[in-house]
Design a protein around this motif. Structure first.
Motif, PDB file in Angstrom:
ATOM      1  N   ASP A 112      -5.954  -5.051   6.253  1.00 15.18           N
ATOM      2  CA  ASP A 112      -5.841  -4.193   5.075  1.00 15.18           C
ATOM      3  C   ASP A 112      -6.749  -4.760   3.992  1.00 15.18           C
ATOM      4  N   ALA A 113      -7.918  -4.156   3.775  1.00 16.33           N
ATOM      5  CA  ALA A 113      -8.906  -4.692   2.841  1.00 16.33           C
ATOM      6  C   ALA A 113      -8.384  -4.710   1.414  1.00 16.33           C
ATOM      7  N   GLU A 114      -7.610  -3.679   1.037  1.00 15.80           N
ATOM      8  CA  GLU A 114      -7.089  -3.634  -0.322  1.00 15.80           C
ATOM      9  C   GLU A 114      -6.085  -4.759  -0.565  1.00 15.80           C
ATOM     10  N   LEU A 115      -5.237  -5.018   0.451  1.00 15.55           N
ATOM     11  CA  LEU A 115      -4.291  -6.127   0.340  1.00 15.55           C
ATOM     12  C   LEU A 115      -5.035  -7.450   0.232  1.00 15.55           C
ATOM     13  N   ASP A 116      -6.073  -7.623   1.046  1.00 16.00           N
ATOM     14  CA  ASP A 116      -6.859  -8.851   0.977  1.00 16.00           C
ATOM     15  C   ASP A 116      -7.439  -9.056  -0.417  1.00 16.00           C
ATOM     16  N   CYS A 160       5.547   0.368  -4.785  1.00 15.54           N
ATOM     17  CA  CYS A 160       4.226   0.519  -4.174  1.00 15.54           C
ATOM     18  C   CYS A 160       4.300   0.849  -2.697  1.00 15.54           C
ATOM     19  N   GLY A 161       5.483   0.854  -2.122  1.00 15.71           N
ATOM     20  CA  GLY A 161       5.637   1.115  -0.705  1.00 15.71           C
ATOM     21  C   GLY A 161       6.387  -0.008  -0.039  1.00 15.71           C
ATOM     22  N   GLN A 162       5.706  -1.103   0.286  1.00 10.21           N
ATOM     23  CA  GLN A 162       6.325  -2.262   0.903  1.00 10.21           C
ATOM     24  C   GLN A 162       5.905  -3.504   0.123  1.00 10.21           C
ATOM     25  N   ARG A 163       6.458  -4.634   0.500  1.00  6.75           N
ATOM     26  CA  ARG A 163       6.039  -5.869  -0.116  1.00  6.75           C
ATOM     27  C   ARG A 163       5.448  -6.794   0.945  1.00  6.75           C
ATOM     28  N   ALA A 164       4.496  -7.606   0.521  1.00 13.46           N
ATOM     29  CA  ALA A 164       3.955  -8.660   1.364  1.00 13.46           C
ATOM     30  C   ALA A 164       4.268  -9.978   0.684  1.00 13.46           C
ATOM     31  N   VAL A 165       4.774 -10.927   1.448  1.00 14.73           N
ATOM     32  CA  VAL A 165       5.139 -12.239   0.899  1.00 14.73           C
ATOM     33  C   VAL A 165       4.199 -13.273   1.492  1.00 14.73           C
ATOM     34  N   THR A 183       4.448 -12.507  -4.049  1.00 14.04           N
ATOM     35  CA  THR A 183       4.877 -11.217  -3.516  1.00 14.04           C
ATOM     36  C   THR A 183       4.026 -10.118  -4.134  1.00 14.04           C
ATOM     37  N   VAL A 184       3.395  -9.321  -3.294  1.00 14.05           N
ATOM     38  CA  VAL A 184       2.555  -8.228  -3.784  1.00 14.05           C
ATOM     39  C   VAL A 184       2.949  -6.945  -3.075  1.00 14.05           C
ATOM     40  N   GLY A 185       2.697  -5.818  -3.723  1.00 16.76           N
ATOM     41  CA  GLY A 185       2.966  -4.521  -3.123  1.00 16.76           C
ATOM     42  C   GLY A 185       1.836  -4.122  -2.203  1.00 16.76           C
ATOM     43  N   THR A 186       2.167  -3.348  -1.174  1.00 12.71           N
ATOM     44  CA  THR A 186       1.157  -2.872  -0.227  1.00 12.71           C
ATOM     45  C   THR A 186       1.550  -1.497   0.254  1.00 12.71           C
ATOM     46  N   GLU A 187       0.550  -0.693   0.557  1.00 13.43           N
ATOM     47  CA  GLU A 187       0.792   0.656   1.061  1.00 13.43           C
ATOM     48  C   GLU A 187       0.851   0.684   2.579  1.00 13.43           C
ATOM     49  N   ALA A 188       1.004  -0.486   3.209  1.00 12.37           N
ATOM     50  CA  ALA A 188       1.039  -0.524   4.676  1.00 12.37           C
ATOM     51  C   ALA A 188       2.093   0.429   5.216  1.00 12.37           C
ATOM     52  N   VAL A 193       0.436 -15.478   5.344  1.00 13.55           N
ATOM     53  CA  VAL A 193       1.546 -14.523   5.438  1.00 13.55           C
ATOM     54  C   VAL A 193       2.813 -15.265   5.864  1.00 13.55           C
ATOM     55  N   VAL A 194       3.901 -15.059   5.101  1.00 10.64           N
ATOM     56  CA  VAL A 194       5.187 -15.641   5.470  1.00 10.64           C
ATOM     57  C   VAL A 194       6.285 -14.589   5.583  1.00 10.64           C
ATOM     58  N   GLY A 195       5.956 -13.321   5.316  1.00 12.83           N
ATOM     59  CA  GLY A 195       6.952 -12.274   5.467  1.00 12.83           C
ATOM     60  C   GLY A 195       6.485 -10.971   4.851  1.00 12.83           C
ATOM     61  N   GLY A 196       7.264  -9.917   5.063  1.00 11.74           N
ATOM     62  CA  GLY A 196       6.973  -8.628   4.458  1.00 11.74           C
ATOM     63  C   GLY A 196       5.958  -7.818   5.230  1.00 11.74           C
ATOM     64  N   ALA A 197       5.380  -6.845   4.534  1.00 13.29           N
ATOM     65  CA  ALA A 197       4.551  -5.835   5.180  1.00 13.29           C
ATOM     66  C   ALA A 197       3.079  -6.207   5.177  1.00 13.29           C
TER      67      ALA A 197
END
Length: 395
Positions: free
Chosen positions: A161-165, A202-207, A185-190, A134-138
């Motif tokens: 977050d199992a779905e994010l994993d 998708c809600g937020q982004r995870a970087v 960069t992927v979307g997440t519902e966090a 993880v380097v940023g985002g949700a």
């Protein structure tokens, strides 16, 4: 970080605490690419590099501070026109660097050390693996890690977050298959996102930073001649696993090629038929004999390898092309052949010729021209992307 996996794996085995700084992204001209790392242990010992010297001192101090506090941080370094002597990259670029502490007794790291240790162990053994952090985002806290191998389940978690994993594991596995390192960069519902995280559909982004570590690419040198001995040294310098192959046992001996990883006595085309090569493979044909060259090149030019080069004069090249056409190769397949092999350096000695071949291989891989940089207006780093903003977002 996986570029210094062997040393860091030893540190983990010894139970040493350390902090590692990893290049996450580069913008414009920068000396090191994403994944390059510098690590500092509790005694102040440093290994690796993130900038070729430009910001090493500042990053070293950040590693010491991170190791003491236990906090991961993300920092950017760039060039300042107002103060050219300030900490920054005098080459004009910007680099984003993630500093992560790796401490033996740290219950707050969420198992990150275990995941990092497993990734370092795999990379040190030459196994294929991808490490997503993880380097940023949700997503979870900075530095949380996920280890992905070509087959089997992933290891670790990015924050629960199992779905994010699962999503990141699938994307990281695709990057591993391509041998790519970079940001993802992927979307997440966090529900909760750190300050500054961008909204997506998708809600937020995870970087994340995904580092891919694969076995070294293959270089096969056909023809056990003095030029081959010099080319083996260049191939090793460039990071290839180098094999020398020749049908003549009197010439193809480990004693003549001590730096080669393998020396094989076999007919070149027959040996090539037994090998599985990926898109990074390099084939250098130095046999200079039609009875070896033609059946070998007939196969080589139909393989999905990165480079096929053949030694010989221009007259030999024209005769070789005619023979290959008679063997049924198309003009598109023949266009893949680098012959006469190497760049025009005016090379005479085996060492100079090997340097010219190595230069052509690099230019072919990176999209370079082989022309002098002096007075040129082309990019120095041909594989550099259009300048981006922080963590890959448009500037």
């Amino acid at each position: 970080m996986l570029d210094i996996a062997a040393e860091l794996h030893q540190w983990c085995e010894q139970g040493r605490d350390f902090a590692v700084a990893t290049v996450v992204a580069t913008h414009g001209s920068a000396p090191r690419r994403p994944g390059a790392a510098l690590a500092v242990d509790a005694d102040g010992t440093a290994i690796g590099s993130v900038s070729g010297g430009c910001v090493e001192g500042a990053v070293y101090e950040l590693c010491r501070a991170s190791l003491e506090s236990g906090d991961s941080v993300l920092e950017s370094f760039g060039f300042s026109d107002e103060d050219a002597f300030a900490v920054g990259l005098t080459c004009g670029g910007v680099i984003d660097i993630l500093i992560t502490p790796v401490r033996a007794a740290d219950p707050a790291d969420g198992g990150a050390r275990t995941t990092l240790a497993a990734a370092l162990s795999a990379a040190a053994r030459g196994e294929a693996a991808a490490l997503a952090r993880v380097v940023g985002g949700a997503a979870g806290p900075l530095g949380r890690a996920l280890l992905v191998r070509p087959d089997g389940p992933y290891e670790g978690t990015l924050g629960g977050d199992a779905e994010l994993d699962r999503t990141v594991a699938a994307e990281a596995r695709a990057m591993l298959d391509a041998g790519r390192t970079g940001t993802l960069t992927v979307g997440t519902e966090a529900v909760a996102a750190p300050l500054g995280a961008a909204e997506t559909e998708c809600g937020q982004r995870a970087v994340l930073l995904v580092e891919s570590s694969s076995p070294p690419p293959r270089m096969i040198v056909f023809g056990a001649i003095d030029f081959a001995a010099a080319l083996v040294k260049v191939g090793k310098l460039l990071g290839y696993h180098v094999t020398v192959c020749d049908a003549r046992p009197v010439f193809a001996t480990p004693r003549r090629f001590p730096e080669a990883d393998e020396v094989v006595v076999d007919w070149p085309h027959r040996y090539l038929d037994t090998q599985r090569l990926d898109g990074r493979g390099v084939l250098c044909v130095l046999t200079h004999d039609a009875k070896f060259d033609v059946p070998l090149l007939e196969r080589a030019l139909r393989l999905p390898v990165a480079y096929v080069g053949a030694m010989g004069s221009r007259r030999t090249h024209l005769d070789r092309l005619a023979r290959l056409r008679d063997a049924g190769l198309t003009e598109e397949e023949l266009a893949r052949l680098h012959s006469p092999i190497g760049l025009d350096l005016g090379a005479r000695t085996p060492e100079e010729t090997a340097l010219s071949i190595g230069g052509e291989i690099v230019a072919s891989r990176r999209g370079g021209t082989g022309a002098p940089l002096t007075g040129a207006h082309t990019p120095i780093h041909h594989d550099a992307r259009t300048p981006l903003g922080p963590l890959g977002s448009p500037a």
